[in-house]
Motif scaffolding. Structure first.
Motif, mmCIF file in Angstrom:
data_model
loop_
_atom_site.group_PDB
_atom_site.id
_atom_site.type_symbol
_atom_site.label_atom_id
_atom_site.label_comp_id
_atom_site.label_asym_id
_atom_site.label_seq_id
_atom_site.Cartn_x
_atom_site.Cartn_y
_atom_site.Cartn_z
ATOM 1 N N SER A 76 0.873 -1.201 -0.016
ATOM 2 C CA SER A 76 0.150 0.126 0.053
ATOM 3 C C SER A 76 0.804 1.251 -0.085
ATOM 4 C CB SER A 76 -0.744 -0.041 1.323
ATOM 5 O OG SER A 76 -1.826 -0.978 1.201
ATOM 6 N N LYS A 77 0.481 2.276 -0.592
ATOM 7 C CA LYS A 77 1.162 3.696 -0.797
ATOM 8 C C LYS A 77 1.165 4.467 0.413
ATOM 9 C CE LYS A 77 0.215 3.389 -5.693
ATOM 10 N NZ LYS A 77 -0.443 4.107 -6.957
ATOM 11 N N ASN A 78 0.141 4.323 1.199
ATOM 12 C CA ASN A 78 -0.076 5.069 2.577
ATOM 13 C C ASN A 78 0.328 4.324 3.785
ATOM 14 O OD1 ASN A 78 -0.758 7.304 0.959
ATOM 15 N ND2 ASN A 78 -2.838 6.571 0.802
ATOM 16 N N VAL A 79 0.898 2.978 3.474
ATOM 17 C CA VAL A 79 1.209 2.351 4.828
ATOM 18 C C VAL A 79 2.655 2.284 5.037
ATOM 19 C CG1 VAL A 79 1.285 -0.099 5.499
ATOM 20 C CG2 VAL A 79 -0.746 0.877 4.722
ATOM 21 N N LEU A 80 3.236 2.433 6.227
ATOM 22 C CA LEU A 80 4.546 2.223 6.658
ATOM 23 C C LEU A 80 4.913 0.702 6.850
ATOM 24 C CD1 LEU A 80 6.883 3.941 7.030
ATOM 25 C CD2 LEU A 80 6.389 3.719 9.642
ATOM 26 N N THR A 81 5.801 0.139 5.773
ATOM 27 C CA THR A 81 6.180 -1.246 5.899
ATOM 28 C C THR A 81 7.685 -1.358 6.505
ATOM 29 O OG1 THR A 81 4.798 -1.447 3.749
ATOM 30 C CG2 THR A 81 6.405 -3.237 4.245
#
Length: 282
Positions: A209-214
């Motif tokens: 996801s683009k708005n998730v901190l992985t």
């Protein structure tokens, strides 16, 4: 439907993909306060900030309810979704370990969490996205998701692909702009059958996801002096995303992390993986 894999991890059926294949979730895991320097913002830390998680709530989604009666939680943890802790098992142990990494008070100083005065809302992974959206509307500001699809049931194209689950998490983040969602990268770099990828392009679903901190997992860093001080674990999944984005976004300790266990109200356990550390960096 739940089953235990050969490595001892637990998986549970969560749905069917567009090709009719089953989607199983499995836990990831692990973390450590010192590696990400959280101790510098705690009371008596070098920055003088006295930030210990006071009045903050961390949402913890995992494979089962956490043992909220553990001595390290001291009434600061609830199972928000109404799923009660019933017994020790791999998934409740995982969730309790993650919660302890975040909020353990430090009665046992060796398991003191990064936000040891904070609170945790525990949830199992069933209906995770709808629960996350609902709790974000209640004011939840940070959530931890230490699980992902079981790679054994995925086709090669699904690694690195931005899919429906990736989009759902991005939509939740868009609609709740103050919510920080934190996700494990996964532990599949040494999984048999994926050696043809050279260890790369192994992230899946919400990890993309683009708005998730992985977050990926590294060895403990006691004294950072240069990039050479950071040693990668041998299991943490690498990106990039198929669209070229660099993932994971950050790394934290994920090897040999001691934290709370659901075995008893005083138990601790050491685990490895990419799950338990992320909320420490939020």
């Amino acid at each position: 439907m739940k089953f235990r894999a050969e490595d001892g991890s637990m998986s549970e059926l969560q749905g069917i993909d567009n090709n009719g294949n089953p989607i199983y979730y499995q836990t990831d895991n692990r973390g450590a306060t010192r590696t990400i320097n959280a101790h510098h913002i705690n009371t008596a830390g070098s920055l003088g900030l006295n930030i210990n998680g006071q009045n903050m709530i961390a949402g913890v989604w995992d494979g089962d309810a956490i043992r909220i009666s553990h001595q390290e939680f001291q009434g600061r943890a609830i199972n928000k979704d109404g799923v009660s802790f019933t017994n020790y098992n791999d998934n409740s142990d995982h969730g309790t370990h993650v919660a302890g990494t975040i909020i353990a008070n430090g009665i046992n100083i060796n398991v003191k969490g990064a936000t040891f005065q904070g609170n945790a809302w525990g949830n199992d992974w069933n209906s995770d996205t709808s629960e996350l959206a609902s709790q974000a509307a209640e004011g939840l500001l940070v959530s931890n998701h230490s699980y992902g699809p079981n790679a054994e049931f995925l086709s090669a194209w699904q690694f690195g692909a931005y899919n429906f689950t990736s989009r759902i998490y991005d939509q939740i983040a868009f609609n709740a702009p103050y919510l920080q969602i934190v996700k494990s990268a996964g532990n599949d770099r040494t999984t048999p059958g994926y050696s043809g990828k050279g260890g790369y392009d192994l992230l899946t679903a919400a990890s993309l996801s683009k708005n998730v901190l992985t977050v990926g997992a590294v060895e403990q860093v006691t004294n950072y002096t240069s990039p050479a001080s950071v040693v990668m674990s041998n299991f943490s999944s690498y990106g990039p995303a198929d669209d070229g984005r660099v993932k994971p976004d950050i790394v934290a300790k994920g090897v040999g992390v001691l934290s709370t266990s659901s075995f008893s109200n005083t138990a601790t356990v050491t685990k490895d993986g990419t799950s338990i550390h992320h909320l420490q960096v939020s």
